[in-house]
Structures are given as structure tokens and as C-alpha cells.
Design an enzyme around this catalytic site. Structure first.
Site, mmCIF file in Angstrom:
data_model
loop_
_atom_site.group_PDB
_atom_site.id
_atom_site.type_symbol
_atom_site.label_atom_id
_atom_site.label_comp_id
_atom_site.label_asym_id
_atom_site.label_seq_id
_atom_site.Cartn_x
_atom_site.Cartn_y
_atom_site.Cartn_z
ATOM 1 N N HIS A 74 -5.699 9.202 -52.877
ATOM 2 C CA HIS A 74 -6.039 8.275 -53.956
ATOM 3 C C HIS A 74 -7.427 8.563 -54.522
ATOM 4 O O HIS A 74 -7.679 8.279 -55.698
ATOM 5 C CB HIS A 74 -5.942 6.838 -53.446
ATOM 6 C CG HIS A 74 -4.536 6.351 -53.320
ATOM 7 N ND1 HIS A 74 -4.000 5.366 -54.112
ATOM 8 C CD2 HIS A 74 -3.536 6.744 -52.487
ATOM 9 C CE1 HIS A 74 -2.733 5.166 -53.777
ATOM 10 N NE2 HIS A 74 -2.421 5.990 -52.788
ATOM 11 N N GLY A 93 -12.301 13.522 -59.222
ATOM 12 C CA GLY A 93 -11.496 14.069 -58.138
ATOM 13 C C GLY A 93 -11.983 13.604 -56.783
ATOM 14 O O GLY A 93 -12.247 12.412 -56.576
ATOM 15 N N SER A 97 -15.430 8.314 -55.242
ATOM 16 C CA SER A 97 -15.590 7.180 -56.153
ATOM 17 C C SER A 97 -14.822 5.946 -55.708
ATOM 18 O O SER A 97 -15.250 4.814 -55.971
ATOM 19 C CB SER A 97 -15.169 7.571 -57.572
ATOM 20 O OG SER A 97 -13.779 7.847 -57.643
ATOM 21 N N THR A 206 5.542 11.429 -43.837
ATOM 22 C CA THR A 206 6.105 11.392 -42.490
ATOM 23 C C THR A 206 5.357 10.421 -41.581
ATOM 24 O O THR A 206 5.901 9.936 -40.587
ATOM 25 C CB THR A 206 6.119 12.801 -41.855
ATOM 26 O OG1 THR A 206 6.706 12.722 -40.552
ATOM 27 C CG2 THR A 206 4.717 13.357 -41.704
ATOM 28 N N ASP A 223 9.827 6.399 -42.399
ATOM 29 C CA ASP A 223 10.878 6.998 -41.582
ATOM 30 C C ASP A 223 10.853 6.350 -40.203
ATOM 31 O O ASP A 223 10.027 5.472 -39.936
ATOM 32 C CB ASP A 223 10.773 8.534 -41.527
ATOM 33 C CG ASP A 223 9.630 9.066 -40.678
ATOM 34 O OD1 ASP A 223 8.976 8.290 -39.947
ATOM 35 O OD2 ASP A 223 9.371 10.285 -40.725
ATOM 36 N N THR A 225 10.078 7.575 -37.352
ATOM 37 C CA THR A 225 9.097 8.112 -36.388
ATOM 38 C C THR A 225 7.711 8.178 -37.030
ATOM 39 O O THR A 225 7.136 9.274 -37.170
ATOM 40 C CB THR A 225 9.520 9.518 -35.902
ATOM 41 O OG1 THR A 225 9.689 10.373 -37.061
ATOM 42 C CG2 THR A 225 10.819 9.460 -35.119
ATOM 43 N N ASP A 230 6.722 14.842 -38.225
ATOM 44 C CA ASP A 230 7.957 15.604 -38.080
ATOM 45 C C ASP A 230 8.684 15.644 -39.414
ATOM 46 O O ASP A 230 8.104 15.319 -40.451
ATOM 47 C CB ASP A 230 8.836 14.998 -36.972
ATOM 48 C CG ASP A 230 9.205 13.534 -37.250
ATOM 49 O OD1 ASP A 230 8.985 13.047 -38.372
ATOM 50 O OD2 ASP A 230 9.703 12.874 -36.315
#
EC number: 1.11.1.-
Length: 367
Positions: A74, A93, A97, A206, A223, A225, A230
Site C-alpha cells: 500500500h 512510491g 508516506s 497466501t 485460504d 493455511t 504455500d
């Protein structure tokens, strides 16, 4: 760039870096304990140890680790060369900030909820002589290192901190279309991140969870896990959705296949888009790719808006994550017959089904 070619380049680069490190004279750090290939990296050992002990609960893959990794994206993605070409400030970028101007940027809609991890990190920033920009990316790399199966992520020092907040509208939302997301990443990366690299970037999901899309079920994982790095995420996003973890039908959410699991509309759509579907499927049961490709994109993402020639590579300070245990599988009660397979070019990998009653997952405790 072809996948095999890129892997060859990554492998050669790793071998070159390893050979170079072996020949480089190390310097003794002022702490009297550690050594580094560059004295500028010595300060990071104390930051790392402080983070591990006091933010990541002794080095665990916790919500604080997940959110620290999310924060890196972000902060870094808030840059737009297209706006700059119009004479409008397009953000800096990976310039810190989002924390420096947290009262402004954490109020942007896609950043809602990040105020918690920003506030948790601020005392660490205050007690270490490190730029905010460097700290955010370093904390994300350390947090990810606590998740078994993760790659060792890049760490640099020398970034220049922001002097003004990034403009709103530069962070993708879960309800954005693939066209919008692909265009946003292409702009931020000056054309480097195409549809394929966008999939690579989503490997981070993940170990991710949703906190605010449905505020009735904060911490719902993507997910089954979320504590390990993974490829279950790539399997489970392709399963047919049947349920919602909370109220359901929220903007940016679609039905998930497992009780307690959260599915972002953007993940669902990219996994089924003709430009990215086969790349998505290629990650199923391919742990080396899930490590190498995210390692590649994180390196570049973490220096958006910065001059690489002014930075010092301190990746050696980041711990090497523990290896993954277990195998990619269908959640209990589900099989390949429950897969929605938009990639018709290659067969779906053969996977075992977890034994026992139907899989369900619990929310990840919030920071």
C-alpha cells in the site's frame, strides 16, 4: 519475459550474489556480535531483533506479520508516472508516506484498517535510526520471514522519505476489474508489471486476511493455511464458491468454498481472466515458483520511486524462512470436480484430498 528465462536469470543472479558475498570482506558491526558486507546494514540487526521480539511475538507468522507485508504494497503502489506526465504529483512510491502522513493516507478507502499496523510500527520507527521508507519495507520482509515456506525477501537501506502525501486513488480495490488492476500496476511500475507479474504479486495473499470488506468477520483468511506460505490460495480461489464467512454480498466479496474463508472479488476475477488464468493455475502445487516469483516482484515493488543506485542491499539481515511442511491438497470434502477451471490449455494438477470432516477456518486474530 518467458518464465524459464526469468528463472534462469534469477538463479544466475543468486549464484553470482553468493559467490560475490563469499569473496567480499565483511565488516564488524558496532554491537560486537554481528558482521555485514556493508557497514550500513549493521543498524538493521537491532531493528530485526526488536521487531521479532516485540511486534511479531517472538518470530511468528501472526496478523502483525501479515499486515506489515500488506503495508509494503500500500505504500509502494502509490505512485503514478501517468499523473506526473500531466503535471500532477503522482506519489513517491516506497517512500513511507503512508506512515509519515498516516492521518491522511490511512483514511483513503483501500487503506482502511492499516492505521492499526501503522500505529503499532511507529514506536519502532521512533527508536531506530532508519528512514520510515526503509522501515516499512524491512518490517514487511521480516514479517514474511516468519511464515514457513516464504522466500527471503529483499531489504535495502537508503530510501528517501516522503515530503508530501500520495494522492488518493492509486491503491487497487477488491471490487476493481482486472482491467483496472492491470492498468494500475502497469502505470506504477512503468510498464514492468503486466498481467503475469500481477499474478506473481498476488502470491502474498497466501498469508493474507480481510479485515474491513466485511467488518462483521475481521481477520477472515484468504485460504485455509494463512500461517504458512504455500500454494493453497491458488487452489482454493479456483474452487466453486458456496458460502460467505459473514453477512455476504459485500462490495468486493464473492462466495468462498470453505466455511470461514474470505474471497476477494478481484482474486476471483483475475484467476478466471483469459490473460492470467493459466498463469494462476501454474502456481498450484508449485512451491518453488511461489517463492521465486514473489521474491522477484517484491524486490522491484520495494524500490518503486527510489534510485536503486543510491541503495544498499542488506538482504543478508533477513532470516531465511523455515521450509514448508505438508503438501498442496484439496480441502476435506472437496475434489477436482469442485474446481472451476478457466485455463483449458493444461490439465489441472492431481492433488490429494484432506481427510476428515469438511474444512473450515477461523479468523486470524487482529493486531
Amino acid at each position: 519475459m518467458a518464465f524459464k528465462t526469468l528463472l534462469s536469470i534469477v538463479s544466475l543472479l543468486a549464484a553470482f550474489q553468493g559467490a560475490t558475498a563469499a569473496l567480499t570482506r565483511r565488516v564488524a558491526c558496532p554491537d560486537g556480535v554481528n558482521t555485514a558486507t556493508n557497514a550500513a546494514c549493521c543498524q538493521l540487526f537491532a531493528v530485526r531483533d526488536d521487531l521479532q521480539e516485540n511486534l511479531f511475538h517472538g518470530g511468528l507468522c501472526t496478523a502483525e506479520a501479515h499486515e506489515s507485508l500488506r503495508l509494503t504494497f500500500h505504500d509502494a503502489i502509490a505512485i503514478s508516472p501517468a499523473l506526473e506526465q500531466q503535471g500532477i504529483f503522482g506519489g513517491g512510491g516506497a517512500d513511507g508516506s503512508i506512515a509519515i502522513f498516516s492521518d491522511i493516507e490511512t483514511a483513503f478507502h483501500p487503506n482502511i484498517g492499516l492505521d492499526e499496523i501503522v500505529e503499532l510500527q511507529k514506536p519502532f520507527i521512533a527508536r531506530h535510526n532508519l528512514s520510515v521508507a526503509d522501515f516499512i519495507q524491512f518490517a514487511g520482509a521480516i514479517g514474511a520471514s516468519n511464515c514457513a515456506g516464504a522466500p527471503q525477501l529483499a531489504a535495502f537501506v537508503g530510501r528517501v522519505d516522503a515530503t508530501q502525501p500520495a494522492p488518493d486513488g492509486l491503491v487497487p480495490e477488491p471490487f476493481h476489474t482486472p482491467d483496472q488492476i492491470f492498468a494500475r500496476l502497469a502505470d506504477a511500475s512503468q510498464g514492468e508489471f503486466d498481467e503475469i507479474l500481477t499474478v506473481w504479486l498476488l502470491v502474498a495473499h497466501t498469508v493474507a486476511a480481510a479485515n474491513d470488506v466485511d467488518p462483521t468477520v475481521p481477520g477472515s483468511p484468504f485460504d485455509s493455511t494463512p500461517e504458512v506460505w504455500d500454494t493453497q490460495f491458488f487452489v482454493e480461489v479456483l474452487l466453486n464458491g458456496t458460502t460467505f464467512p459473514g453477512t455476504g454480498d459485500n462490495q468486493g466479496e464473492v462466495a468462498s468454498p470453505i466455511a470461514g474463508e474470505f474471497r476477494l472479488q478481484s482474486d476471483f476475477a483475475i484467476a478466471r481472466d483469459s490473460r492470467s488464468a493459466c498463469e494462476w493455475q501454474s502456481f498450484v502445487d508449485n512451491q518453488p515458483k511461489a517463492q521465486a516469483m514473489f521474491q522477484f516482484v517484491f524486490h522491484d515493488l520495494s524500490i518503486f520511486g527510489q534510485d536503486i543506485n543510491s541503495l544498499v542491499d542488506c538482504t543478508e539481515v533477513v532470516p531465511i524462512p523455515a521450509p514448508l511442511q505438508g503438501v498442496t491438497h484439496f480441502p476435506a470434502g472437496l475434489t477436482v470436480n469442485d474446481i472451476d477451471q478457466p485455463c483449458v490449455e493444461t490439465p489441472f494438477p492431481t492433488l490429494p484430498t484432506d481427510p476428515g470432516p469438511a474444512t473450515s477456518v477461523a479468523p486470524v486474530p487482529l493486531p
